[in-house]
Each structure stands twice: as C-alpha cells, then as structure tokens.
Scaffold this motif. Structure first.
Motif, PDB file in Angstrom:
ATOM      1  N   GLN A   1     -14.591  -9.709   8.200  1.00 19.23           N
ATOM      2  CA  GLN A   1     -15.088  -8.998   7.035  1.00 19.23           C
ATOM      3  C   GLN A   1     -14.222  -7.760   6.836  1.00 19.23           C
ATOM      4  OE1 GLN A   1     -17.706 -10.126   5.045  1.00 19.23           O
ATOM      5  NE2 GLN A   1     -17.385 -11.945   6.313  1.00 19.23           N
ATOM      6  N   TYR A   2     -13.498  -7.729   5.745  1.00 18.43           N
ATOM      7  CA  TYR A   2     -12.594  -6.613   5.506  1.00 18.43           C
ATOM      8  C   TYR A   2     -13.384  -5.405   5.006  1.00 18.43           C
ATOM      9  CZ  TYR A   2      -8.946  -9.977   6.307  1.00 18.43           C
ATOM     10  OH  TYR A   2      -8.141 -10.917   6.894  1.00 18.43           O
ATOM     11  N   THR A   3     -12.936  -4.235   5.404  1.00 17.86           N
ATOM     12  CA  THR A   3     -13.687  -3.012   5.197  1.00 17.86           C
ATOM     13  C   THR A   3     -12.989  -2.085   4.215  1.00 17.86           C
ATOM     14  OG1 THR A   3     -12.544  -1.847   6.986  1.00 17.86           O
ATOM     15  CG2 THR A   3     -14.485  -3.166   7.589  1.00 17.86           C
ATOM     16  N   HIS A   4     -13.673  -0.996   3.902  1.00 17.86           N
ATOM     17  CA  HIS A   4     -13.099   0.078   3.088  1.00 17.86           C
ATOM     18  C   HIS A   4     -11.803   0.587   3.711  1.00 17.86           C
ATOM     19  CE1 HIS A   4     -12.807   3.755   0.732  1.00 17.86           C
ATOM     20  NE2 HIS A   4     -12.965   4.490   1.816  1.00 17.86           N
ATOM     21  N   ALA A   5     -11.781   0.701   5.046  1.00 14.89           N
ATOM     22  CA  ALA A   5     -10.580   1.174   5.743  1.00 14.89           C
ATOM     23  C   ALA A   5      -9.412   0.200   5.559  1.00 14.89           C
ATOM     24  CB  ALA A   5     -10.879   1.363   7.231  1.00 14.89           C
ATOM     25  N   ASP A   6      -9.716  -1.117   5.568  1.00 16.77           N
ATOM     26  CA  ASP A   6      -8.664  -2.112   5.341  1.00 16.77           C
ATOM     27  C   ASP A   6      -8.057  -1.960   3.956  1.00 16.77           C
ATOM     28  OD1 ASP A   6      -8.924  -3.466   7.850  1.00 16.77           O
ATOM     29  OD2 ASP A   6     -10.731  -4.430   7.097  1.00 16.77           O
ATOM     30  N   THR A   7      -8.889  -1.677   2.968  1.00 14.68           N
ATOM     31  CA  THR A   7      -8.394  -1.493   1.604  1.00 14.68           C
ATOM     32  C   THR A   7      -7.544  -0.235   1.504  1.00 14.68           C
ATOM     33  OG1 THR A   7     -10.328  -2.633   0.711  1.00 14.68           O
ATOM     34  CG2 THR A   7      -9.074  -1.260  -0.815  1.00 14.68           C
ATOM     35  N   LEU A   8      -8.002   0.851   2.121  1.00 14.43           N
ATOM     36  CA  LEU A   8      -7.208   2.087   2.104  1.00 14.43           C
ATOM     37  C   LEU A   8      -5.843   1.868   2.734  1.00 14.43           C
ATOM     38  CD1 LEU A   8      -9.834   4.832   3.087  1.00 14.43           C
ATOM     39  CD2 LEU A   8      -8.793   4.466   0.839  1.00 14.43           C
ATOM     40  N   ARG A   9      -5.797   1.059   3.773  1.00 14.90           N
ATOM     41  CA  ARG A   9      -4.532   0.786   4.462  1.00 14.90           C
ATOM     42  C   ARG A   9      -3.662  -0.203   3.689  1.00 14.90           C
ATOM     43  NH1 ARG A   9      -0.350  -0.539   6.158  1.00 14.90           N
ATOM     44  NH2 ARG A   9       0.247  -1.133   8.269  1.00 14.90           N
ATOM     45  N   GLY A  10      -4.289  -1.223   3.082  1.00 11.26           N
ATOM     46  CA  GLY A  10      -3.502  -2.317   2.512  1.00 11.26           C
ATOM     47  C   GLY A  10      -3.234  -2.252   1.027  1.00 11.26           C
ATOM     48  N   LYS A  11      -4.001  -1.472   0.278  1.00  7.75           N
ATOM     49  CA  LYS A  11      -3.880  -1.487  -1.183  1.00  7.75           C
ATOM     50  C   LYS A  11      -2.910  -0.411  -1.672  1.00  7.75           C
ATOM     51  CE  LYS A  11      -6.717  -1.277  -5.394  1.00  7.75           C
ATOM     52  NZ  LYS A  11      -6.236  -2.566  -5.921  1.00  7.75           N
ATOM     53  N   LEU A  12      -2.097  -0.776  -2.606  1.00 13.00           N
ATOM     54  CA  LEU A  12      -1.190   0.182  -3.250  1.00 13.00           C
ATOM     55  C   LEU A  12      -1.953   0.844  -4.397  1.00 13.00           C
ATOM     56  CD1 LEU A  12       1.728   1.258  -3.084  1.00 13.00           C
ATOM     57  CD2 LEU A  12       2.347  -0.454  -4.796  1.00 13.00           C
ATOM     58  N   SER A  13      -2.770   1.837  -4.055  1.00 15.69           N
ATOM     59  CA  SER A  13      -3.618   2.510  -5.039  1.00 15.69           C
ATOM     60  C   SER A  13      -2.798   3.476  -5.878  1.00 15.69           C
ATOM     61  CB  SER A  13      -4.733   3.273  -4.313  1.00 15.69           C
ATOM     62  OG  SER A  13      -4.159   4.339  -3.563  1.00 15.69           O
ATOM     63  N   SER A  14      -3.440   4.068  -6.877  1.00 22.47           N
ATOM     64  CA  SER A  14      -2.758   5.026  -7.751  1.00 22.47           C
ATOM     65  C   SER A  14      -2.311   6.270  -6.985  1.00 22.47           C
ATOM     66  CB  SER A  14      -3.684   5.433  -8.904  1.00 22.47           C
ATOM     67  OG  SER A  14      -4.867   6.035  -8.406  1.00 22.47           O
ATOM     68  N   LEU A  15      -3.007   6.586  -5.879  1.00 31.82           N
ATOM     69  CA  LEU A  15      -2.624   7.749  -5.082  1.00 31.82           C
ATOM     70  C   LEU A  15      -1.448   7.450  -4.155  1.00 31.82           C
ATOM     71  CD1 LEU A  15      -6.126   9.217  -4.116  1.00 31.82           C
ATOM     72  CD2 LEU A  15      -4.516  10.064  -5.831  1.00 31.82           C
ATOM     73  N   ARG A  16      -1.020   6.193  -4.142  1.00 34.79           N
ATOM     74  CA  ARG A  16       0.184   5.820  -3.395  1.00 34.79           C
ATOM     75  C   ARG A  16       1.324   5.429  -4.342  1.00 34.79           C
ATOM     76  NH1 ARG A  16      -2.051   1.690   1.193  1.00 34.79           N
ATOM     77  NH2 ARG A  16      -1.348   2.934   2.969  1.00 34.79           N
ATOM     78  N   SER A  17       0.960   4.785  -5.439  1.00 33.62           N
ATOM     79  CA  SER A  17       1.994   4.314  -6.364  1.00 33.62           C
ATOM     80  C   SER A  17       2.560   5.429  -7.237  1.00 33.62           C
ATOM     81  CB  SER A  17       1.429   3.199  -7.257  1.00 33.62           C
ATOM     82  OG  SER A  17       0.332   3.674  -8.015  1.00 33.62           O
ATOM     83  N   CYS A  18       1.999   6.616  -7.144  1.00 31.98           N
ATOM     84  CA  CYS A  18       2.466   7.725  -7.983  1.00 31.98           C
ATOM     85  C   CYS A  18       3.738   8.372  -7.463  1.00 31.98           C
ATOM     86  CB  CYS A  18       1.370   8.779  -8.143  1.00 31.98           C
ATOM     87  SG  CYS A  18       0.844   9.530  -6.579  1.00 31.98           S
ATOM     88  N   TYR A  19       4.154   8.018  -6.232  1.00 30.31           N
ATOM     89  CA  TYR A  19       5.354   8.642  -5.691  1.00 30.31           C
ATOM     90  C   TYR A  19       6.175   7.648  -4.876  1.00 30.31           C
ATOM     91  CZ  TYR A  19       2.926   9.141  -1.125  1.00 30.31           C
ATOM     92  OH  TYR A  19       2.275   8.913   0.059  1.00 30.31           O
ATOM     93  N   ASP A  20       7.465   7.947  -4.749  1.00 27.44           N
ATOM     94  CA  ASP A  20       8.416   7.065  -4.081  1.00 27.44           C
ATOM     95  C   ASP A  20       9.121   7.839  -2.968  1.00 27.44           C
ATOM     96  OD1 ASP A  20      10.205   4.848  -3.621  1.00 27.44           O
ATOM     97  OD2 ASP A  20      11.733   5.956  -4.727  1.00 27.44           O
ATOM     98  N   ILE A  21       8.976   7.376  -1.729  1.00 25.25           N
ATOM     99  CA  ILE A  21       9.613   8.025  -0.586  1.00 25.25           C
ATOM    100  C   ILE A  21      11.114   7.752  -0.603  1.00 25.25           C
ATOM    101  CG2 ILE A  21       9.779   8.099   1.936  1.00 25.25           C
ATOM    102  CD1 ILE A  21       7.129   9.173   1.060  1.00 25.25           C
ATOM    103  N   HIS A  22      11.921   8.798  -0.388  1.00 26.97           N
ATOM    104  CA  HIS A  22      13.348   8.518  -0.221  1.00 26.97           C
ATOM    105  C   HIS A  22      13.911   9.029   1.101  1.00 26.97           C
ATOM    106  CE1 HIS A  22      14.697  12.622  -1.375  1.00 26.97           C
ATOM    107  NE2 HIS A  22      13.760  12.578  -2.276  1.00 26.97           N
ATOM    108  N   TYR A  23      13.133   9.828   1.886  1.00 27.82           N
ATOM    109  CA  TYR A  23      13.650  10.286   3.171  1.00 27.82           C
ATOM    110  C   TYR A  23      12.503  10.764   4.052  1.00 27.82           C
ATOM    111  CZ  TYR A  23      16.126  13.317   6.532  1.00 27.82           C
ATOM    112  OH  TYR A  23      16.603  13.925   7.668  1.00 27.82           O
ATOM    113  N   TYR A  24      12.572  10.398   5.340  1.00 28.39           N
ATOM    114  CA  TYR A  24      11.692  10.947   6.377  1.00 28.39           C
ATOM    115  C   TYR A  24      12.569  11.598   7.444  1.00 28.39           C
ATOM    116  CZ  TYR A  24       7.693   7.891   4.989  1.00 28.39           C
ATOM    117  OH  TYR A  24       6.662   7.261   4.339  1.00 28.39           O
ATOM    118  N   HIS A  25      12.070  12.665   8.036  1.00 33.19           N
ATOM    119  CA  HIS A  25      12.641  13.164   9.294  1.00 33.19           C
ATOM    120  C   HIS A  25      11.487  13.368  10.258  1.00 33.19           C
ATOM    121  CE1 HIS A  25      15.449  16.140  11.643  1.00 33.19           C
ATOM    122  NE2 HIS A  25      14.933  15.173  12.412  1.00 33.19           N
TER     123      HIS A  25
END
Length: 533
Positions: free
Chosen positions: A23-47
């Motif tokens: 049974q998939y949970t709210h946490a699974d959706t937060l981890r797996g879904k490309l929501s508007s709060l994730r799709s609004c920006y594009d990563i180009h570098y991590y340090h």
C-alpha cells in the motif's frame, strides 16, 4: 551457466525487493512524484561536502545546490531523510525557513525566484544503515580482515536523500558535481569522477572528486578503505580512457589478474552501444563489501573475484559495466520504467557472449535465465510512487522481450543499429517507456505499439493457440491487447514456415501434413503455446 553462488544471490535479491502489492503512502508520493514544488526548478550543480566518522557511524556536512528557476516560485521541495538533522538552510546570505514532512523538506524562499539561485543546506546525523546492500539503501560500515574500516554507500531505490540533501528525483540530474569527503588518515576515499584535490593532515584526509557529466542521484557514492590503486588505459571512440582499480591491499595480486577482462568487456560494449560515455571521468572498479552497484564511473565490485560463467567472465563486472550505458548515460525519469536500465543491461550480457563466442552460445545464455521469469506483474510499474518491483522480470523478461523483438525484426544490422541509436539519441536525457515506444516506431517506420504494450504493461505473455482442420492449420494470439499481431515460426514436416498471426483465427498452412510433425518454434521468442482440440 551461471554458478550456484550467483543463483542463490539472485534468489535472495528477489526476496528482498519490495512487494508490488504494498500500500503506497503519502511519503511514497512525496518521494516519487514530480510535483509543482519540484518541477519549478532545474538543478545544474551540487557540491556535497561531508565528514565521515566510521567510529561513530556518523556524518556531518553541507550541500551547495545551484539551480535555475523554470517558472516563478517562492517555495520548493528538497529531500533528506528525517533521521538526519538539518542545522540550517542558507540562500544568498539569507537564512531560509523550512518545514519537514517526513523525508521531504519544503523550503520557503525569502523572495520570489525567477532566475538562477544558490543555496546551502547544513546537516548531520547517523545515516540509515544498509542491512543487505545494495538492495536496501544506506551506509555500509564494515571492517576488512585487518580490522580496518571499510565504508561504502548504496542507495538505488531508497534514494540519495538517505544520506545527502538533494532534489531526489531521477528526472533532474546536475550537469556536474563535486564530492568533498573528510575521513580518517591511513585510509583512501574514492568517489565518482576524477580526483581533483587531496589534503593530508595528521588525523584526517580531505579529498575532492569532480564529476564532469550529468549524474543521477543514486549513482553518487563514496568508498573509504585501505585501498591500493593500479591503472591501465585503452582507447574508446578514438580517445584515451583511464581504467582505475581500487582494491583492498591484500587483494591486489588477484585483482590485477581478474580485471584483465575489463578491456574486453568495454570493447564489446563499445561495438554494440557506442564509445564509453564518461571518457573525462574515466572508468573505475572499487572493491566493496557488498555484491555490486553501477555507480557512475565508480562501479562497486564485491563478487570475491569469482568467474560467473564457463567462458571466464565475472557477472558483476559485466552487468554493472553495462549500466554505464543503460542507466547512467540513458536514465529513466521514473522508477516504473526501470526495465530500460535492467532489461537492456541484462541483454547486454547476452550480446557480450555473442561478441566473445557466437550467437548459439548467446542463445543458450538467454535460455538459462528463462526460468526466473514469473509473469506475475507488468514489467512497467505504477508511476509517481518511487516504485520497486518484487521480482526479476524487469531484468530477465526485459531481456527476453528485446530478443523477441530482435527475432521479429529479423535484420541484425537494423536491430543493432537501433540499439546504438537509442544510446546516441537518449544520451543524458530523460527516458520513459512511452518515449521508447514512440522512438522505436519512428526508427523502424512501423507501429510496434501493440507488441510493447502487451509485453510491458500486462503480466501475461502472449499465448499462441493453434488447431488442425482437415488439410489446414489455423492459429491466433490470445492477448490482453486487441489487434495484437506477431510473426511466428511453424515447423511443419521439417519445413520452417513464418507467418504473421493476429487475435482472430486465420489459416497459417494449407496442404497435407503429419499432425505429430507440426511444431511451433519458441526457443528464442517469449510466448507460450496451446493446441486447440
């Protein structure tokens, strides 16, 4: 034939994967879904800067995150497991407010963001320990036979956010990345990419590794141990490729002999898939205490220097190296489509056997894996929930689907050209099953949608039903997908006849025949047969 140790490991592998009936949970959706709060920006570098304390099994550090806004926003989602404490989040010299929802971190920006931005998140804690790596993600805290620390990380499926803060979704790879690790003196640290700097103090060493290509989060790793380093070079695509090996000091002699197979493997894969994808970052095998993992340019190797096949290759080196193309260069957007990594990665093994021996041996290698196909769940899983399959079908059924398709195409020049073209055209791009099908139809100039939908989106494989009637033989496919058709080879009185069969009964042969001399050839095509009364 795969050895008994490998078969046992494969069985254990299946047992440890998550159930598709979970049974998939709210946490699974937060981890797996490309929501508007994730799709609004594009990563180009991590340090990522991290201090690793093996004695306490504790980490502390920060991650600098550089991104560009894809639209105007004032909040975004990052990810970091809840057992790791956030000390602060700073953006443009401003302390940023945030709230946590389990492993998700929602950051409130100090102003609306509409362009490039840099933030740094400081954190610390005792990371999740991997009980059975690499299938359950986390840190691996072990000791070598000399009681020296032997540390690793494997987090595919679980997610990189189990040990470092990031946008933990495969759709967004940074263009480049640095990993700076501080660790106890007397040991070596190996990470992805190429070593950039190293500073040695009395009690600690700080080393920075630079990754110059896009990389998916689960591929980022670190390894700390009493390693000895040796190297080699080969040409790939006409360019010099560095081969670097980091093994436990007491295993150097056997590793030097065992790793001689690597240039042969890379040569065959270049033939089928194109040049090695990460020339600048090089190719590394790093000895780990767990079986293996395809960490980009830094493959984890823990198969105890065993030859897994009578022809003298090591399954782990072979399979994980294939992932440099299938999984690392071509990466799926959603875990539901992981068969594109694992199915092609497993079929790469078949192609390797074909490369070093012949097609007959490759066919036998393929047949030897067929017993592991279960046909209990679709190969493509549900989207937006960080799906993990509970069986091996994305590996073995995926490989059989590709070989079945090869037999349908019946033109190896065209088929192998398509395989190499997939690598070229999906390099460092998001991949999905739907995009794969669309691309394949366009490449071949023929609609194979029904074929792939049946094999990938439905658990059952096609059933060929055939019947005898006076001087004719008729057949049909029983499938979930309507308007399915596929050619099939009948052997009638020792004569091979290829006919295309659909969902409705149609005549495939007319003339005299001996009933007990009618056979259906499915040796290298994945389907089952029944004879109608």
């Amino acid at each position: 034939m795969i050895n008994k140790c490998l078969l046992l490991a494969l069985f254990l592998f299946s047992s440890y994967l998550k159930s598709t009936n979970a049974q998939y949970t709210h946490a699974d959706t937060l981890r797996g879904k490309l929501s508007s709060l994730r799709s609004c920006y594009d990563i180009h570098y991590y340090h990522l800067t991290i201090d690793v304390n093996p004695k306490r099994q504790y980490i502390a550090g920060s991650n600098e995150i550089q991104f560009r806004a894809l639209n105007t926003f004032d909040s975004l989602q990052l990810d970091l497991f809840a057992n790791l404490n956030i000390d602060s989040i700073v953006g443009m010299n401003n302390q940023l407010k945030y709230r946590r929802d389990g492993n998700a971190v929602f950051v409130k920006m100090h102003c609306e963001i509409g362009s490039s931005y840099t933030m740094r998140i400081y954190y610390q804690g005792k990371p999740q320990r991997a009980i059975n790596p690499p299938w359950d993600g986390g840190f691996v805290w072990e000791k070598d036979i000399n009681s020296k620390d032997w540390v690793g990380v494997a987090c595919q499926g679980t997610g990189a956010s189990c040990w470092w803060p990031c946008k933990d979704h495969q759709s967004d790879e940074p263009d480049s990345m640095r990993v700076t690790v501080s660790h106890p003196a007397g040991l070596s640290c190996v990470s992805n990419g190429q070593k950039e700097t190293e500073r040695v103090n009395k009690d600690k060493i700080q080393v920075t590794w630079l990754i110059t290509y896009p990389i998916n989060n689960y591929n980022v790793t670190l390894n700390i141990a009493d390693y000895v380093h040796f190297s080699d070079t080969i040409l790939s695509g006409g360019k010099k490729l560095a081969l670097d090996y980091y093994v436990l000091r007491y295993n150097e002699e056997k590793a030097r002999l065992h790793f001689k197979q690597v240039p042969v493997i890379l040569g065959c894969y270049e033939r089928f898939f194109g040049p090695y994808p990460f020339i600048r970052d090089g190719y590394k095998l790093v000895e780990t205490s767990y079986w293996g993992m395809e960490h980009q340019s830094c493959i984890s190797y823990g198969n105890a220097y065993l030859q897994s096949h009578s022809t003298g290759f090591d399954y782990i080196i072979l399979h994980e190296t294939a992932h440099e193309w299938w999984g690392n260069q071509l990466t799926v957007t959603d875990n539901a489509d992981m068969w594109l990594h694992e199915g092609f990665g497993t079929y790469a093994e078949v192609l390797y056997v074909e490369c070093i021996i012949d097609a007959v041996a490759a066919g036998k290698y393929l047949k030897d894996m067929q017993w592991q196909i279960r046909n209990e769940h679709p190969v493509v899983g549900p989207y937006d929930i960080n799906y993990e399959a509970d069986d091996n079908d994305m590996y073995y059924k995926g490989a059989w689907i590709l070989h079945t398709f090869r037999n349908i195409v019946q033109n190896d020049v065209l088929f192998l050209g398509w395989v190499k073209s997939l690598q070229k055209d999906f390099a460092f791009r998001d991949a999905s099953t739907s995009a794969f099908i669309e691309y394949t139809n366009k490449y071949f100039g023929k609609d194979y949608t029904a074929f792939f939908k049946q094999y990938l989106y439905h658990a059952a494989i096609p059933i060929l039903e055939y019947r005898f009637d006076h001087q004719s033989i008729s057949a049909r496919w029983i499938t979930d997908i309507k308007d399915f058709s596929m050619p099939v080879d009948f052997i009638i009185d020792n004569k091979r006849i290829r006919v295309t069969v659909g969902n409705n009964y149609s005549e495939v042969y007319h003339g005299k025949y001996v009933k007990n001399k009618v056979m259906v050839d499915n040796d290298l095509v994945l389907f089952s047969t029944i004879q109608a009364k």
